[in-house]
Scaffold this motif. Structure first.
Motif, PDB file in Angstrom:
ATOM      1  N   LEU A  81      -4.923   5.475   6.409  1.00  0.00           N
ATOM      2  CA  LEU A  81      -6.269   5.170   5.451  1.00  0.00           C
ATOM      3  C   LEU A  81      -7.196   4.592   6.491  1.00  0.00           C
ATOM      4  O   LEU A  81      -8.375   4.714   6.287  1.00  0.00           O
ATOM      5  CB  LEU A  81      -5.804   4.251   4.412  1.00  0.00           C
ATOM      6  N   LEU A  94       0.874  -1.164   0.115  1.00  0.00           N
ATOM      7  CA  LEU A  94      -0.190   0.051   0.051  1.00  0.00           C
ATOM      8  C   LEU A  94       0.870   1.072  -0.216  1.00  0.00           C
ATOM      9  O   LEU A  94       1.538   1.421   0.957  1.00  0.00           O
ATOM     10  CB  LEU A  94      -0.739  -0.011   1.323  1.00  0.00           C
ATOM     11  N   ILE A 148     -10.746   1.365  -1.814  1.00  0.00           N
ATOM     12  CA  ILE A 148     -10.138   0.544  -0.655  1.00  0.00           C
ATOM     13  C   ILE A 148     -10.979   0.102   0.373  1.00  0.00           C
ATOM     14  O   ILE A 148     -11.325   1.285   1.078  1.00  0.00           O
ATOM     15  CB  ILE A 148      -8.665   1.069  -0.305  1.00  0.00           C
ATOM     16  N   ARG A 194      -2.319   3.642  -4.951  1.00  0.00           N
ATOM     17  CA  ARG A 194      -3.568   4.330  -4.895  1.00  0.00           C
ATOM     18  C   ARG A 194      -3.817   5.014  -6.157  1.00  0.00           C
ATOM     19  O   ARG A 194      -5.154   5.273  -6.670  1.00  0.00           O
ATOM     20  CB  ARG A 194      -3.852   5.330  -3.725  1.00  0.00           C
ATOM     21  N   ALA A 247      -5.930   1.101  -7.469  1.00  0.00           N
ATOM     22  CA  ALA A 247      -7.116   1.421  -6.743  1.00  0.00           C
ATOM     23  C   ALA A 247      -7.943   2.374  -7.697  1.00  0.00           C
ATOM     24  O   ALA A 247      -9.306   2.224  -7.616  1.00  0.00           O
ATOM     25  CB  ALA A 247      -6.747   2.182  -5.513  1.00  0.00           C
ATOM     26  N   TRP A 248      -7.385   3.307  -8.510  1.00  0.00           N
ATOM     27  CA  TRP A 248      -8.170   4.351  -9.079  1.00  0.00           C
ATOM     28  C   TRP A 248      -8.873   3.506 -10.476  1.00  0.00           C
ATOM     29  O   TRP A 248     -10.007   3.599 -10.657  1.00  0.00           O
ATOM     30  CB  TRP A 248      -7.216   5.229  -9.738  1.00  0.00           C
TER      31      TRP A 248
END
Length: 437
Positions: free
Chosen positions: A50, A13, A75, A18, A22-23
């Motif tokens: 987070l 992570l 997430i 991210r 994740a996007w």
């Protein structure tokens, strides 16, 4: 924002995960079915931050014209990477279909894997222990997707995982047959990933607070450009990442090489040459005619070993525009880390290919020379073989150059003429750049 059920487990992570995986997952039309449980790396900080924000973070797309802000909620769970119990539980769940990795290139080296021993302190060691739990639970097949900058990264991951899975077979038979089970039930997907994502600064966090009206300690700054190319099977399904532009191909090698050589190779040249010349960011280094000339020379060499059907001239032009985005403060010190791992993939293939073709390979050689000058002159540096580098630095002259070069290629280190050439170039670079360090 309602959370999707966890069906993806991610190791590593960080900001790039991210801004990228994740996007992409949030953009999928079936995003409501695909939540991510993301585990942090060596430190729990990212997961703690987070988790306190219920997995939510702001993605800031920064172009030369301004910033746009997007709240990302893919997430579903952020977990300390040391929480092996939770990792086993999630990977062993029949609901989990995909495991993605951004654990850095250095995590796949034998040294990081502790000489092949299965250790819960390493990301791949933890992954293998979690796969053992999945086998025991009878949860069925899944896909492992490597998103690190490695050539043939799916194959590299498969080899490392199978080697670790075979290690403890003699320990009371606890893991007997695990490597065979993984081979039959786990697919290893190769990918090429691309989205420049610098470290978030305090000023960036304040910017988000002013623009959005809330304080986001996990905000991510990235460029508008994004690219994800994948090759492999997903036996338990996957999100519709293609909705955000992901491309699925049969042969990923040309795309991997285009990214590794043209983008990442240029980054390494700009990092080492730029730091030697007193620059701090990619945009600053690119504006230096000497650094840019070194990039163009290397690109000319690398382009001869890439299929033109991939639009190499257009790709190079786009990279210059992306690198020149002064509003993306991509720090050279961030790129300069782990040189022994990165240069083996970014410089050596071109250098070897050029020499085999009867050419000098000067462009690729200069990338190595800049690294030699950097580690010779830098007060501090980060590298998985930092101890070996420091031992080599205790030597003098050509012996030191040969010892450093041997960390990249023992074969090249045995070429006395090549060592002499690099040592002379290194000395010149160090002398010319001493006042900048």
């Amino acid at each position: 924002m309602p959370k999707a059920p966890v069906r993806i487990v991610h190791l590593g992570l960080g900001a790039f995960h991210r801004s990228h995986q994740a996007w992409y997952t949030q953009q999928a039309s079936d995003a409501a079915e695909w939540g991510i449980a993301a585990f942090s790396g060596r430190r729990p900080d990212a997961a703690d931050i987070l988790a306190a924000q219920n997995g939510l973070f702001t993605l800031v797309q920064r172009s030369g014209k301004g910033d746009s802000f997007e709240l990302v909620g893919s997430i579903a769970e952020a977990v300390d990477g040391a929480d092996l119990r939770r990792l086993k539980e999630l990977v062993a769940s029949p609901q989990t279909s995909v495991v993605t990795l951004t654990i850095t290139e250095a995590a796949y080296t034998p040294d990081e894997a502790n000489g092949g021993a299965l250790e819960s302190a390493t990301p791949l060691g933890r992954l293998v222990l979690a796969l053992a739990a999945r086998r025991e639970a009878g949860a069925g097949p899944l896909a492992i997707v490597c998103c690190d900058n490695l050539a043939h990264n799916g194959t590299v991951t498969r080899k490392a995982v199978l080697a670790l899975a075979a290690w403890p077979a003699g320990q009371a038979g606890a893991f007997a047959g695990l490597s065979e089970w993984i081979d039959a039930n786990v697919s290893f997907v190769s990918t090429s990933v691309d989205r420049i994502t610098p470290r978030t600064t305090t000023a960036d966090i304040e910017l988000v607070a002013d623009a959005c009206g809330y304080r986001d300690a996990a905000a991510v700054i990235t460029e508008p450009f994004h690219n994800w190319i994948l090759s492999g099977s997903f036996p338990a399904g996957r999100p519709r990442w293609e909705d955000a532009g992901a491309v699925f191909v049969d042969d990923i090698a040309p795309y991997e090489n285009r990214k590794l050589w043209l983008l990442n190779g240029a980054h390494s040249i700009l990092a080492y040459s730029g730091l030697l010349r007193g620059h701090k960011t990619v945009a600053e280094a690119l504006s230096d005619s000497a650094c840019r000339a070194a990039v163009e020379e290397f690109w000319d060499e690398a382009s001869q070993h890439l299929p033109m059907r991939l639009g190499i001239p257009e790709y190079r032009a786009a990279l210059l525009e992306r690198f020149g985005n002064e509003r993306i403060a991509h720090l050279l010190t961030q790129i300069a880390a782990d040189g022994t791992t990165k240069l083996r993939m970014r410089s050596l293939p071109i250098l070897v290919a050029e020499r085999e073709a009867g050419r000098s390979g000067d462009g690729a050689a200069r990338m190595i020379t800049a690294w030699l000058a950097y580690v010779t002159s830098a007060v501090e540096f980060q590298d998985p073989r930092a101890g070996d580098i420091k031992n080599a630095l205790n030597r003098r002259g050509r012996e030191r150059t040969a010892a450093l070069l041997a960390l990249l290629s023992p074969e090249l280190a045995s070429d006395k003429a090549f060592v002499e050439r690099l040592d002379s170039q290194r000395s010149t670079l160090v002398a010319a750049s001493a006042h900048n360090l």
